[in-house]
Design a protein around this motif. Structure first.
Motif, short mmCIF file in Angstrom:
data_model
loop_
_atom_site.label_atom_id
_atom_site.label_comp_id
_atom_site.label_asym_id
_atom_site.label_seq_id
_atom_site.Cartn_x
_atom_site.Cartn_y
_atom_site.Cartn_z
N SER A 223 -18.59 36.42 61.83
CA SER A 223 -19.12 35.86 62.55
C SER A 223 -20.45 35.46 61.52
O SER A 223 -20.98 34.90 62.22
CB SER A 223 -20.17 37.61 62.78
N PHE A 224 -20.25 35.61 60.51
CA PHE A 224 -21.10 34.38 59.50
C PHE A 224 -20.54 33.58 58.74
O PHE A 224 -21.40 32.67 58.16
CB PHE A 224 -21.39 35.56 58.25
N GLY A 225 -19.52 33.10 59.57
CA GLY A 225 -18.98 31.61 59.06
C GLY A 225 -18.44 31.76 57.85
O GLY A 225 -18.60 32.50 57.01
N ARG A 226 -17.90 30.94 57.47
CA ARG A 226 -17.15 30.58 56.53
C ARG A 226 -18.06 30.04 55.54
O ARG A 226 -18.58 28.75 55.44
CB ARG A 226 -15.82 30.00 55.95
N ALA A 227 -17.89 30.36 53.95
CA ALA A 227 -18.86 29.53 52.78
C ALA A 227 -18.36 28.01 53.03
O ALA A 227 -17.11 27.60 52.94
CB ALA A 227 -18.23 30.11 51.46
N PRO A 228 -18.87 27.04 52.52
CA PRO A 228 -18.52 25.93 52.78
C PRO A 228 -17.68 25.66 51.38
O PRO A 228 -17.06 24.31 51.35
CB PRO A 228 -20.17 24.96 52.53
N GLY A 229 -17.70 26.30 50.81
CA GLY A 229 -16.43 26.22 49.43
C GLY A 229 -16.71 24.35 48.69
O GLY A 229 -17.71 24.26 48.38
N LEU A 230 -15.69 23.95 48.71
CA LEU A 230 -15.77 22.64 47.93
C LEU A 230 -16.79 21.98 47.89
O LEU A 230 -17.53 20.77 47.68
CB LEU A 230 -14.71 21.61 47.36
N VAL A 231 -16.47 21.78 49.84
CA VAL A 231 -17.75 20.61 50.53
C VAL A 231 -18.58 20.91 49.94
O VAL A 231 -19.66 19.72 49.82
CB VAL A 231 -17.63 20.90 51.60
N GLY A 232 -19.09 22.20 49.98
CA GLY A 232 -21.01 22.68 50.02
C GLY A 232 -21.42 22.50 48.55
O GLY A 232 -22.55 21.99 47.68
N MET A 233 -20.27 22.58 47.32
CA MET A 233 -20.58 21.95 45.54
C MET A 233 -21.35 21.13 45.45
O MET A 233 -21.56 20.30 44.97
CB MET A 233 -19.78 23.03 45.14
N VAL A 234 -20.43 19.94 46.51
CA VAL A 234 -19.78 18.20 46.65
C VAL A 234 -21.53 18.49 46.97
O VAL A 234 -22.48 17.43 46.22
CB VAL A 234 -19.31 17.90 47.01
N GLY A 235 -21.71 19.07 47.87
CA GLY A 235 -23.03 18.46 48.82
C GLY A 235 -24.78 18.92 47.69
O GLY A 235 -25.37 18.42 47.92
N ASP A 236 -24.37 19.83 47.54
CA ASP A 236 -25.21 19.90 46.21
C ASP A 236 -25.35 19.35 45.50
O ASP A 236 -27.14 19.44 44.38
CB ASP A 236 -24.72 21.87 46.16
N ASN A 237 -24.50 18.51 44.98
CA ASN A 237 -24.67 18.26 44.08
C ASN A 237 -24.99 16.75 44.18
O ASN A 237 -26.11 16.37 43.53
CB ASN A 237 -23.38 17.81 43.07
N LEU A 238 -25.18 16.14 45.22
CA LEU A 238 -25.95 15.42 45.72
C LEU A 238 -26.76 15.42 46.48
O LEU A 238 -27.70 14.27 47.10
CB LEU A 238 -24.44 14.56 46.89
N GLY A 239 -27.39 17.07 46.75
CA GLY A 239 -29.06 16.96 46.86
C GLY A 239 -28.27 16.63 48.63
O GLY A 239 -29.68 16.66 49.39
N LEU A 240 -27.77 17.42 49.08
CA LEU A 240 -27.89 16.61 50.53
C LEU A 240 -28.35 18.54 51.48
O LEU A 240 -28.51 19.16 50.63
CB LEU A 240 -26.06 16.98 51.19
N PRO A 241 -28.67 18.17 52.67
CA PRO A 241 -29.34 18.97 52.80
C PRO A 241 -28.30 20.12 53.55
O PRO A 241 -27.18 19.79 53.92
CB PRO A 241 -29.85 18.92 54.75
#
Length: 281
Positions: free
Chosen positions: A250-268
């Motif tokens: 119900s809380f959705g799945r973690a962004p995983g590798l996509v989230g890590m890349v987004g964090d590194n790039l500074g994406l919202p």
């Protein structure tokens, strides 16, 4: 070859940034949601301030937990939109669910459980997206001026966000079995941030979920002990796979590798996190 003067200049910039103040403050406010504030004792981590109390034997005897979705305190002003608040609270709940799954069976809140968990956001400071943008620019400049040189580029210590929460675990009779008041600010030393007002609160929400779930898994403060290896199920969930228990879907799945890349790039965060869901195939 790099000019020695350039290297010395960049090192000086880094040093001044570190000295300018590298961590945002987070108050330990009380929202009045806890059944009791008695017997709360300080138990701070390296970057985190907490007051906590835990009935160790009762918590360790529990087998099942339910998570009531996290909310913002009505008494705490927030600069966030509803969408931003939902991203932050869902990040808390997802982290709690993943962490608690290490020892407990997580069930739906409509089902009986040995412990019921509820957290409240009591205070939040937004991230300054412009300052984060400058930090990203400094990182790019370093890669151009000093390619291949392992000089750390700290985040500009302006506009750092912070997050404070209080949370409680109650038994079926409503008795408090564990409680924590938690506060932490973003730091200039760990990552360059994301370009969004809710970015730091979103990241810190997962840190809180990890700390409070560890309090219940161990029946003791989550600070001071050496870290333990996560289980295969937890690693799978952190990388975006299916959670161990259906209730966590119900809380959705973690962004995983996509989230890590987004964090590194500074994406919202909203660019990489799909948020809560009613379940996935």
């Amino acid at each position: 070859m790099q000019r020695p003067g350039t290297l010395r200049l960049w090192s000086a910039v880094v040093s001044l940034s570190l000295l300018a103040g590298g961590c945002a403050s987070a108050p330990l406010d009380r929202a009045g949601s806890l059944r009791s504030y008695d017997n709360l004792k300080p138990s701070d981590g390296l970057l985190t301030r907490t007051l906590l109390n835990v009935h160790k034997d009762d918590v360790l005897a529990a087998k099942t937990v339910a998570i009531v979705p996290t909310t913002f305190s009505s008494a705490a002003p927030t600069p966030f939109t509803e969408e931003q608040r939902n991203l932050v609270t869902n990040a808390v709940d997802r982290s709690l669910c993943t962490g608690l799954s290490e020892r407990f069976e997580v069930v739906d809140p409509s089902q009986p459980a040995d412990l019921t968990i509820h957290a409240i956001v009591t205070h939040v400071n937004p991230t300054d997206p412009i300052a984060v943008g400058f930090s990203k620019g400094a990182s790019v400049a370093k890669s151009v001026l000093l390619p291949g040189v392992p000089v750390p580029v700290p985040r500009i210590p302006i506009g750092l966000g912070s997050l404070s929460l209080e949370a409680e675990a109650r038994d079926p009779q409503g008795n408090q079995k564990a409680a924590m008041i938690w506060g932490r600010g973003a730091t200039a030393f760990m990552g360059s941030g994301r370009v969004a007002e809710e970015a730091d609160a979103y990241s810190l929400a997962a840190d809180f979920g990890g700390d409070f779930s560890m309090l219940l898994v161990k029946g003791a403060t989550p600070f001071g002990a050496p870290p333990s290896m996560p289980s295969h199920a937890r690693l799978k969930a952190l990388l975006g796979g299916a959670p161990k228990y259906p209730a966590c879907e119900s809380f959705g799945r973690a962004p995983g590798l996509v989230g890590m890349v987004g964090d590194n790039l500074g994406l919202p965060p909203k660019w990489t996190d799909k948020g809560a869901t009613n379940g996935r195939d």
